[in-house]
Structures are given as C-alpha cells and as structure tokens.
Write an enzyme that holds these catalytic residues in place. Structure first.
Site, PDB file in Angstrom:
ATOM      1  CE  LYS A 288       1.774   4.523  14.607  1.00  0.00           C
ATOM      2  NZ  LYS A 288       0.380   4.732  14.131  1.00  0.00           N
TER       3      LYS A 288
ATOM      4  CB  THR B 224      -0.922   0.005   1.234  1.00  0.00           C
ATOM      5  OG1 THR B 224      -1.766  -1.154   1.187  1.00  0.00           O
ATOM      6  CG2 THR B 224      -1.794   1.247   1.246  1.00  0.00           C
TER       7      THR B 224
END
Length: 429
Positions: free
Chosen positions: A207, A13
């Site tokens: 993250k 993607t």
C-alpha cells in the site's frame, strides 16, 4: 443518461458488498450523476452464494469463466476482485487490451505488476481505478490525485493494516501478549489463518509503495522498502512505551529527505498526544504533511465488505463519468525514485535488553553503544529480583547503522540472554 455495463469478477466479501450497494443505490446514482450502472455478468467460483442478491438485477448472467466477461463487447467496465497476482494479472491486462475500464482493489497486483499494467492502460487509452486498493473506505488516492494537486506532499504516514492495528491495540488495552491478541483477531475475522501477509508488514508495504509513487511522482519498488512486522513486539514493550508516553503502531511511511525518498514499514513509537496515536483497533488512517496546507489526517474503516465496496463503487461512478469523453488520462507511470540509504536515516530509538542481573551490565551496554556513536538519553530497568533483568535505553538521535552495529556487539555478549529489541521513535510527525 449514460449506461455502463459492468462485469464483476470475484463475488466474495467485497464483491457481494458491491452488489448490495448497487442494488440499493443505483436509482440514486442515476438521479444524481446521470449514470445507469448495470450489472451484466458476474463471474464467481461459488454462484450459489450470490444467487439471492443476483436476482435483484434483471437479466444478470452468472459464469465461472472470466473469459466470458473480459473482452465481451457487451461489457464496458470490469471490476476485478479476485486478488493475488497470477490470474488477476491475466484478467486486468486482457480487459485493458479490450479497452474495458478496470476497477480493482488489488494492492499486491498494482505494487508488484504495476509497470506492465499502467503501460498497457496507456497503450490502449484505457483507465484503471484503484481507490479501494489502499485504506478501504479512506479516499486517499483521490485526495492525492485531486485534492492535494495544488500542494507539494512532503510525507505520508499510514496505519494501513487493520489486523496489526487491532492486535497492537488489544495488547495495550487488554494486556494481552502477541499470540493472545492474534488469536482474538482471528476469532473476530480480522486476521487470516495464516496472518503473515499482515503481521510481517507485507500488506502495508504494498500500500505504501502505491501511495508514495502517486505522492512524489516517482516509482517506489516494493524491494526498496524496508519492511519489518510486529511479531517481535511484546506486552512488555507496549507497557514500557506507555510509561514513556508513546503508543506502538505499525507504520508505513514515505517522505522526502534531501531529494531522496525514504520508504519503510515497521513498528514505531508515536507520542500519545499526537492525533495519529488515537487510531485504534481495526481502524486505518493516513497522516500527510504538505508544503503549503500543512498536516492533515484522514481516518476510516480500512477493510470489510461495505467500506471497501464503497470505494469500488466510488471509482465506478468516477471513471464511468469519464468514459468516452476523450479526457487526459491520469498518470500512473513514473521514473524510478532515488531511494535514501535505509541505514543512514536518523531517529531516536527505544532499545530493550534481556540481560543477566549482575553488576557491570549497564556499563557494558553503554560502552558498546558509545563505541558506535550512540548517545543515551535515558535508562530504565525493571525492579524484579529474578533474572532476566529488562533494561530499556532511549537514545538521542542517531543513524540506524549505528544502532545495528551496537546491537550486533551487545547481542553477542554473554550478559544478554535474548536478541535485543529496537523500535524507532517518531517524535516529529
């Protein structure tokens, strides 16, 4: 004109998005930045899927063997978009040892294997860019490194997972329960068939460990982050939060408290009037507090082919402009942070109890809370004539250890029918 020869490993993607941007914008990049970005080789397990777009690049080579790309003297920069922490680690380390610049979107790899990767980059005087690893199109890595370099960051707060933000948003706006909202997210392609990486908070923890380490110049290991997902949040909690003037978000946060770093990922209640609370659906955001400039908010698309690819290409341009110029390397290795004790941080709490509907229940709950030093600010109870009764307590500020001790006693009592729910109130964002 500087020419950069690129090896793209992983053409799914995001990789396809990178190819699309380069096919459409390379001429502009040459004109504006003086850099010619040439795709030399694409490594993919499914060559047929990228055949149409690969034809847009002259003499591009396609292979399913990354060893034909990594270490290839004809390739300057490797874009790693494989994901995971196994083969991707081999690819990144081999590329750095071959003195190829590396661009990656792999937050799990950097969070879990960052020490060896950054050390290898330093030893080989080679750079690694990872803007796309956190927040998709949100330029938060560069903001921390450059834009906020003259300031002192006091705290970072992130809505960093589009899947969980979409689920919580739909639970509120459409009155769905958790399973219904998850199914909708899967149907729309926001959630994987196995969504645990997202809904259990692991993705956000990867993250926030990266952001916190950069913000404070101190390494924040993944295992030192308190992590709780959204699977226990019910439609009832969403409704009670709204009545109280709050909105529930899965928040990743890192902040300094008395010289120590607090690092956690968990559902919290944010006041509706705060700009952060208006970030809905699959949108991501990072809210920061600094000593001199004050607070700021960066909002953008946190996932998807083109938003994430735009961050990859941004890194590609930035690090290409630095290549071969003997500039000081960016610092990614830091001493280990001093982490605050997770259960000693103070906050107000929303507590929900599923109880028998009988006299004395509220008194028993209040007694157990008081025994552990938890002071009650307000109490609400649903007006249903049927059991179970839902009792909601909002506390005054107290330490997490006191909440845990109280709930342990309350949940063991005969009047509570299901495990209690506790959600922190983030009133001081």
């Amino acid at each position: 004109m500087q020419t950069i020869r690129i090896g793209l490993i992983g053409a799914g993607t995001v990789g396809s998005g990178v190819l699309k941007i380069l096919s459409e914008e390379s001429a502009r990049f040459e004109k504006e930045y003086g850099i010619s970005l040439n795709i030399h080789t694409i490594c993919t397990r499914t060559p047929s899927k990228i055949a149409p777009i690969s034809k847009l690049f002259s003499k591009v080579k396609i292979t399913d063997d990354y060893k034909q790309v990594v270490g290839n003297p004809e390739i300057d920069t490797i874009i790693e978009l494989v994901g995971g922490t196994t083969i991707s680690e081999e690819i990144v380390l081999a590329a750095l040892r071959s003195k190829q610049t590396v661009i990656t979107a792999n937050k799990a790899l950097l969070s879990e294997k960052g020490e060896i990767i950054y050390r290898t980059a330093e030893e080989n005087q080679t750079e690694i860019g990872f803007e796309a690893s956190v927040g998709g199109s949100i330029p938060i890595i560069r903001a921390i490194r450059n834009c906020l370099a003259g300031d002192k960051i006091l705290g970072l707060y992130g809505i960093l997972n589009g899947t969980t933000n979409f689920i919580l948003s739909k639970m509120e706006t459409e009155g769905l329960d958790y399973k219904e909202a998850l199914k909708l997210a899967q149907e729309k392609g926001f959630a994987e068939a196995d969504p645990s990486f997202d809904v259990e908070g692991i993705d956000t923890a990867h993250k926030i460990s990266i952001l916190g380490s950069l913000a404070f110049g101190e390494k924040i290991p993944l295992q030192n982050i308190v992590v709780e997902g959204i699977t226990k949040i019910t439609r009832l909690d969403i409704a009670f939060a709204s009545d109280l003037g709050y909105r529930i978000k899965l928040l990743g946060l890192v902040r300094k408290l008395d010289g120590k770093v607090e690092a956690r990922v968990q559902p919290v209640m944010i006041p509706k009037h705060h700009a952060f609370a208006s970030v809905m659906n699959e949108t991501n955001a990072v809210y920061y507090k600094t000593a001199f400039a004050g607070p700021g908010l960066i909002v953008g698309k946190g996932a998807g082919a083109l938003p994430t690819a735009s961050a990859v290409v941004s890194d590609l341009i930035y690090y290409s402009s630095r290549r071969g110029k003997n500039l000081p390397m960016e610092k990614n290795r830091f001493p280990k942070a001093s982490i605050s004790e997770a259960n000693q941080t103070e906050a107000r709490y929303y507590l929900r109890f599923n109880t028998l509907d009988q006299p004395g229940v509220l008194a028993e709950i209040a007694k157990d809370l008081g025994t552990n030093g938890v002071s009650i600010s307000s109490v609400r109870q649903n007006e249903s004539e049927k059991e179970p009764a839902e009792v909601v307590v909002v506390t005054h500020p107290c330490v997490e250890a006191s909440i845990s001790a109280s709930l342990g006693r309350i949940d063991a009592s005969e009047v509570v029918l299901e495990p209690s729910v506790a959600i922190r109130l983030e009133d001081k964002l």
